[in-house]
Write a protein that holds these residues in place. Structure first.
Motif, PDB file in Angstrom:
ATOM      1  N   ASP A 160       7.589  -9.763  -7.963  1.00  0.00           N
ATOM      2  CA  ASP A 160       7.208  -8.487  -7.358  1.00  0.00           C
ATOM      3  C   ASP A 160       6.171  -8.757  -6.272  1.00  0.00           C
ATOM      4  N   VAL A 161       6.431  -8.275  -5.064  1.00  0.00           N
ATOM      5  CA  VAL A 161       5.476  -8.445  -3.976  1.00  0.00           C
ATOM      6  C   VAL A 161       5.320  -7.130  -3.235  1.00  0.00           C
ATOM      7  N   ASP A 162       4.186  -6.976  -2.585  1.00  0.00           N
ATOM      8  CA  ASP A 162       3.953  -5.844  -1.708  1.00  0.00           C
ATOM      9  C   ASP A 162       4.076  -6.336  -0.277  1.00  0.00           C
ATOM     10  N   LEU A 163       4.987  -5.759   0.470  1.00  0.00           N
ATOM     11  CA  LEU A 163       5.160  -6.149   1.864  1.00  0.00           C
ATOM     12  C   LEU A 163       4.153  -5.403   2.721  1.00  0.00           C
ATOM     13  N   VAL A 164       3.635  -6.109   3.707  1.00  0.00           N
ATOM     14  CA  VAL A 164       2.659  -5.528   4.615  1.00  0.00           C
ATOM     15  C   VAL A 164       3.211  -5.652   6.028  1.00  0.00           C
ATOM     16  N   GLU A 165       3.221  -4.558   6.742  1.00  0.00           N
ATOM     17  CA  GLU A 165       3.712  -4.575   8.112  1.00  0.00           C
ATOM     18  C   GLU A 165       2.655  -5.197   9.026  1.00  0.00           C
TER      19      GLU A 165
END
Length: 84
Positions: free
Chosen positions: A14-19
């Motif tokens: 599980d990862v959080d993508l950052v723009e």
């Protein structure tokens, strides 16, 4: 965070993508350019690969230049025998 599975197959991560905005990317490049201009060692390291570095100090500066955590330099130095 990696979720541990009991089998030997692929793991789910599980990862959080950052723009990354173009402005943020430009700021990062400017910061790196300023670091390179500020020091002869940074100038020398700018076009090197980690395998080409010869001591722990060079690894520390390389890590800082590339935004690596301080532990990266220690681990690389330990692996290559610079630290016992």
């Amino acid at each position: 965070m990696a979720k541990e599975d009991n089998n030997d197959g692929p793991q789910h991560v599980d990862v959080d993508l950052v723009e990354v905005t173009p402005a943020a990317a430009a700021q990062k490049r400017i910061k790196i350019a300023r670091m390179i201009r500020s020091s002869e060692l940074y100038k020398w390291l700018a076009d090197k690969r980690p395998e080409q570095l010869e001591n722990y100090l060079q690894l520390q500066y390389y890590a800082k230049l590339h935004g690596y955590k301080p532990g990266w330099a220690w681990y690389q130095a330990k692996k290559r025998g610079f630290i016992r």
